[in-house]
Design a protein around this motif. Structure first.
Motif, PDB file in Angstrom:
ATOM      1  N   GLY A 180      40.220  -6.750 -15.607  1.00 14.02           N
ATOM      2  CA  GLY A 180      41.223  -6.045 -14.803  1.00 14.02           C
ATOM      3  C   GLY A 180      42.483  -6.881 -14.736  1.00 14.02           C
ATOM      4  N   GLU A 181      43.623  -6.200 -14.686  1.00  9.46           N
ATOM      5  CA  GLU A 181      44.893  -6.916 -14.632  1.00  9.46           C
ATOM      6  C   GLU A 181      45.576  -6.599 -13.304  1.00  9.46           C
ATOM      7  OE1 GLU A 181      46.026  -9.083 -17.023  1.00  9.46           O
ATOM      8  OE2 GLU A 181      44.092  -8.775 -17.980  1.00  9.46           O
ATOM      9  N   PRO A 182      46.071  -7.610 -12.653  1.00 10.75           N
ATOM     10  CA  PRO A 182      46.672  -7.425 -11.330  1.00 10.75           C
ATOM     11  C   PRO A 182      47.827  -6.428 -11.331  1.00 10.75           C
ATOM     12  CG  PRO A 182      46.411  -9.752 -11.834  1.00 10.75           C
ATOM     13  CD  PRO A 182      46.131  -8.991 -13.105  1.00 10.75           C
ATOM     14  N   ASN A 213      47.782  -2.455 -13.316  1.00 11.90           N
ATOM     15  CA  ASN A 213      46.599  -2.130 -14.118  1.00 11.90           C
ATOM     16  C   ASN A 213      45.319  -2.722 -13.537  1.00 11.90           C
ATOM     17  OD1 ASN A 213      48.522  -0.941 -15.697  1.00 11.90           O
ATOM     18  ND2 ASN A 213      48.437  -2.451 -17.328  1.00 11.90           N
ATOM     19  N   LYS A 214      45.179  -2.566 -12.249  1.00  9.07           N
ATOM     20  CA  LYS A 214      43.957  -3.037 -11.585  1.00  9.07           C
ATOM     21  C   LYS A 214      42.750  -2.337 -12.215  1.00  9.07           C
ATOM     22  CE  LYS A 214      45.839  -4.362  -7.077  1.00  9.07           C
ATOM     23  NZ  LYS A 214      47.290  -4.081  -7.009  1.00  9.07           N
ATOM     24  N   ALA A 272      42.026   0.897 -10.697  1.00 11.83           N
ATOM     25  CA  ALA A 272      43.088   1.883 -10.952  1.00 11.83           C
ATOM     26  C   ALA A 272      42.878   2.531 -12.323  1.00 11.83           C
ATOM     27  CB  ALA A 272      44.468   1.229 -10.875  1.00 11.83           C
ATOM     28  N   LYS A 287      45.856   6.714 -10.532  1.00 10.44           N
ATOM     29  CA  LYS A 287      46.050   5.325 -10.958  1.00 10.44           C
ATOM     30  C   LYS A 287      47.150   4.657 -10.131  1.00 10.44           C
ATOM     31  CE  LYS A 287      47.937   2.492 -14.622  1.00 10.44           C
ATOM     32  NZ  LYS A 287      48.349   2.336 -16.020  1.00 10.44           N
ATOM     33  N   LEU A 300      45.816   3.936  -6.639  1.00  9.50           N
ATOM     34  CA  LEU A 300      44.783   2.906  -6.662  1.00  9.50           C
ATOM     35  C   LEU A 300      45.355   1.537  -7.017  1.00  9.50           C
ATOM     36  CD1 LEU A 300      42.152   5.203  -8.337  1.00  9.50           C
ATOM     37  CD2 LEU A 300      41.711   3.976  -6.208  1.00  9.50           C
TER      38      LEU A 300
END
Lengths: 354, 354, 354, 354
Positions: A220-222, A225-226, A229, B233, B236
């Motif tokens: 996961g990317e902060p 792009n969690k 999410a 998205k 979230l």
């Protein structure tokens, strides 16, 4: 139409209408060297295919996948994997009843508004048939992700709701019944309900729950792009989905911080898992679990009043072969989309550090 | 770290840690010729800023935005809009208590796992301070989207839940109270609850509902980039969000198709709106509405047991200036993210037809 | 392998190895409502196909394209256009001579280095056979771009160089000879040279020039995505290309500003066109022209010393059916890639202004 | 305007006009843990800055970079690196002479056509001042890429052309003279020529050659994202660039295959390097080298006839402080863009295999 490509590194591009010659796709960015078990792919397709049991649509379609490229001597080569599933069960029936009429809560009206043209045979591109391509790609992604496992199951059909939490259910029992609920008693009730609903010529919604185990930390990317999410987007992109929640979800909104915080064990694992395996948008190594809400299928076996493209009032007849409840067949689709998201983040994680 | 760019045509790239010199961003792809009302942007920032009322964090920070480019003689020029908000309230306090300790249900642990290094001052990049940049960009997007309107409000704080549906509430009353609930009686109860929770040194979750009006048909791209999938998205991706549902949402799973289908009026509008203004992933011209679930803030004013980076057990003290409930300040952030999604699709829609 | 998707709005995703069952692709983002002339597509494919004349490879392959989706009742629907070209001429010959040996100046060695596995039959994915998919997509893009026209021709074969400038040549004469040079005298010389080179068992390079007319102003995005930067990338992505120049190109480096500046006419057109129709990365409405340099084909009909995968010295035999000079068949590929770039920018231009 | 973001994993987003308060950018996707030498960054900026020598523009601007985020205690943290360079030398001069007039071979006309609005102060966004942001990001990319080295130099000014090949020149001598040509005799001639051209109030073009050493194999993605295709795009995106060639380049078109093929040594290196270190779009471990063609600067110190926005004929006066030849200052820009491309592919390479 844009929007037919999914993923940033492990990318799936799909094509195909329900009543064209074939559906299929291209996977770009799949790493080389993955040993591909074709039977596993077919098994996933079979879990999605129509006609598999008495509670799904009785349309028969084998849904066999043909690979064109990217797999050589049993392994991925790193080149794009092209594939197609030929459509074999398109009855040359008369579509005039929907050619100019808009089925309620279907995509007919908005496609005409957006594109000014529409393949009116079946749902065309908006048909859930498209998800078979996702299952193919997702099944390959699963093989890349192992030993991480992804298991989805039906946790609700209409008002019937499984009480057990995702950590309590026995995932090995999911495939033991046709509704794919791991609790056999609840499964029987769900099956009865779906049959009753079908007899009414009606449809009903439901919930699919997904559990992911053996998750490495750091996926996961902060910020935008969690992990949750992207999982949410992936699930919401499946036909008929109306909602997504992970970890404590909507119920978590009623909790206090002192109740909801997941305290650490000394190894970095947590004593509770309200976070659903994701903190700050990044996997923390605990199990990931989430719920996906599916609305009742819009096609019902009852006549409905609607309008045609001129705005005249017309009656649309309930006929054809459709699912009374979509969740049993949605289970492998949920898994596939989760796999695509995780495969992408597994690759992306390799770029985090120097 | 990837994941700091949002959008495909109307793109926002953000930067900044809570305790660095500034946060900010770049908007790329904003069309030229939009008259920018800078006061509107500041107004949105003020709705998000700390210290605005007695029920939010008492940290004082003006959150004034400085534009570096892309706006000339009051209009956007089509070139990138660079901006920064300088951080003015970073107390040079001692961060040693969290430098090596992992706050429960925060991102400290996963950042260390993922990056092997972490700016331990405040939440660093994982701080919700980052959302101020989203509000700036979202406010510009709103000005591009007019006359479409986006209004979010607090519909639940802990167990207190507004009964009225999104179509029933009076959106003009949202800003009349500090909790941003359009029902004054419910607002009072919510405010009391938050104050009580704060006195306990605790926190509580809540739900933000968003209503979008004057929506053109045709926004959203089928299959993977459905309008509600991108909205999901976007929501979230906001700190502390645990769930998203639109239209009938999770409750819709309990409905039958015959109850849930939205029948058409002759003008293409629908008699009901269980679809939440989106069918097949594409806006149908009806109001869009959705719910966003926020968990209780993880930072509580109570001591908690946790671990440090060596895995030793340590106690972390509850101190500092934090929100007892995040939803009142989340309202403009939800609006901003919705605006970014819609601005992107508004541009994308122009590419649909020959 | 990533890198098999081209374009940002009008997107082409391709798949396929030279000796697999098929090559093909998916076009995502093609607008709806384009009337598709399938004969035009086949005509472009025929200009690229092997065996078309005495100066190209004598391999015979019909290269017929099969469309799976996205075209309905003669028009694009806005949904993805899936297509495949079945490989019909893969001789089941023995590939052992290249299975473990690296052909000089081919991609064999780098594929093994990069992926650790390689489809050694023919060039696999690195074969120029892949460009047939580009021609299909490019031909559709051309139909979207009309009345804009794109015409490429051979302007050099080895040392033989056409003197006439792109504005002087008669584009209608390009297809009158098999080398695709619009000057019949020069064409004869080129054909003779290629035949002589072939007899030697050798190959030779060349240059393709492309002219684009009826270009609207405003195509291309400033800074990183300048029109000529994307055209350059597109051309350099074609097999065997070593260089790209537009407008005055490399010769322009020798000019003074006072000689090189294009002075305006009162209608915004320019008196000269050293800019090649592009200023600041954006089309200015003048004709666009550029040159593409192709190296001599690496496969020669002479034995060469090389190494195998263990680093042992081995001799590789010159055999098979290959092009002595690639430029005559490269003409439609250059046009196709130019069309894909322009189609993308045509769509993107619609998003520039409020 | 789109097109202000470069890269797929190591991403640079830039903003800023020549006469606004600042230019700058955000780097997203830079891995964590890189030790950053700020002096190296400033050194690269100084090589690009105006006023550095007698043969460049005499405008004085310190070009000091301010970092806002992403670097903590001397190392990158993996979070976005935000930065700005404040514009300090914008004379509040009268721009009326270009406000409504289109400078020949500048971007004024096309910006007005495309956006309908233009920041007429200096070149606005189309000014090469924007490239300072590229140098900042490229300098960070270089530090990530070490021990790989990137060295560019001036190989031609107008008709004066360095004879030595990239493998022959002594790269350590590049910075020994103000024109950045590693041959001191040729450098003197070039300097004299530029001075003479400047006295004429004129400008002249030139060529920058770039050499990359210590390149790992496997950089570059086949088909559309070939290493040289992305390098070409990167170079062509620099202001005033008209052409790009790598390896044997345009001269290679005149060669026969038997002369041009690079035969292997037993270690996989090649005896010759006409491929320029790239085969099939992928680095083969040999040195990469390429040429970049720059046109003469469009702004000359001579009066020119042109048109205003109404199409009336007007005379534009030659005045201001401009470069007579852009190549000496372009050297660090070419290096920076090469570094950005290679950093991206270095990250991408990590995703190739299982």
């Amino acid at each position: 139409m844009s929007g037919n490509i999914f993923g940033s590194l492990f990318k799936l591009s799909t094509f195909g209408e329900s009543h064209g010659p074939s559906i299929g796709g291209v996977i770009d960015g799949c790493p080389s060297g993955i040993e591909i078990d074709l039977d596993e792919i077919q098994k996933d397709l079979d879990r999605r295919k129509p006609g598999q049991s008495s509670i799904v649509t009785q349309r028969k379609e084998p849904d066999e996948v043909n690979f064109f490229s990217g797999i050589f001597e049993g392994k991925t080569t790193g080149t794009p994997i092209g594939f197609a599933i030929y459509n074999t069960n398109q009855k040359s029936k008369d579509y005039s009843h929907i050619k100019n009429s808009y089925r309620p809560s279907h995509a007919d009206y908005v496609y005409d508004e957006k594109f000014g043209i529409r393949d009116y045979r079946g749902g065309g591109r908006s048909s859930a048939r498209e998800t078979a391509s996702r299952v193919v790609a997702g099944s390959i992604a699963k093989q890349f992700l192992a030993p991480l496992t992804i298991n989805a199951y039906v946790s609700a059909v209409g008002p019937l709701k499984l009480k057990s939490s995702p950590s309590e259910v026995d995932l090995s029992k999911i495939e033991e019944n046709i509704v794919r609920c791991p609790d056999s008693k609840m499964a029987s009730e769900m099956i009865s309900l779906i049959k009753r609903i079908r007899k009414e010529g009606n449809t009903i919604g439901g919930i699919v729950t997904c559990v992911i185990k053996n998750v490495p930390t750091g996926l996961g990317e902060p910020v935008f792009n969690k992990l949750h999410a992207e999982l949410g987007k992936a699930m919401l992109s499946i036909n008929a989905v109306k909602g997504f929640e992970y970890g404590s979800g909507f119920l978590g909104t009623q909790k206090k911080g002192s109740e909801h915080n997941d305290l650490f064990n000394s190894d970095g694992s947590t004593k509770t898992n309200y976070s659903g395996g994701i903190q700050g948008g990044i996997s923390n190594g605990m199990d990931i679990y989430f719920n996906v809400a599916f609305k009742p299928v819009a096609t019902i076996m009852q006549n409905q009043e609607t309008i045609n493209s001129k705005g005249d009032s017309v009656e649309i007849q309930g006929k054809g072969r459709h699912d009374p409840c979509v969740v049993p067949r949605a289970v492998p689709i949920v898994e596939a989309m989760a796999a695509l998201v995780l495969a992408d983040f597994k690759l992306l994680k390799r770029t985090n550090k120097i």
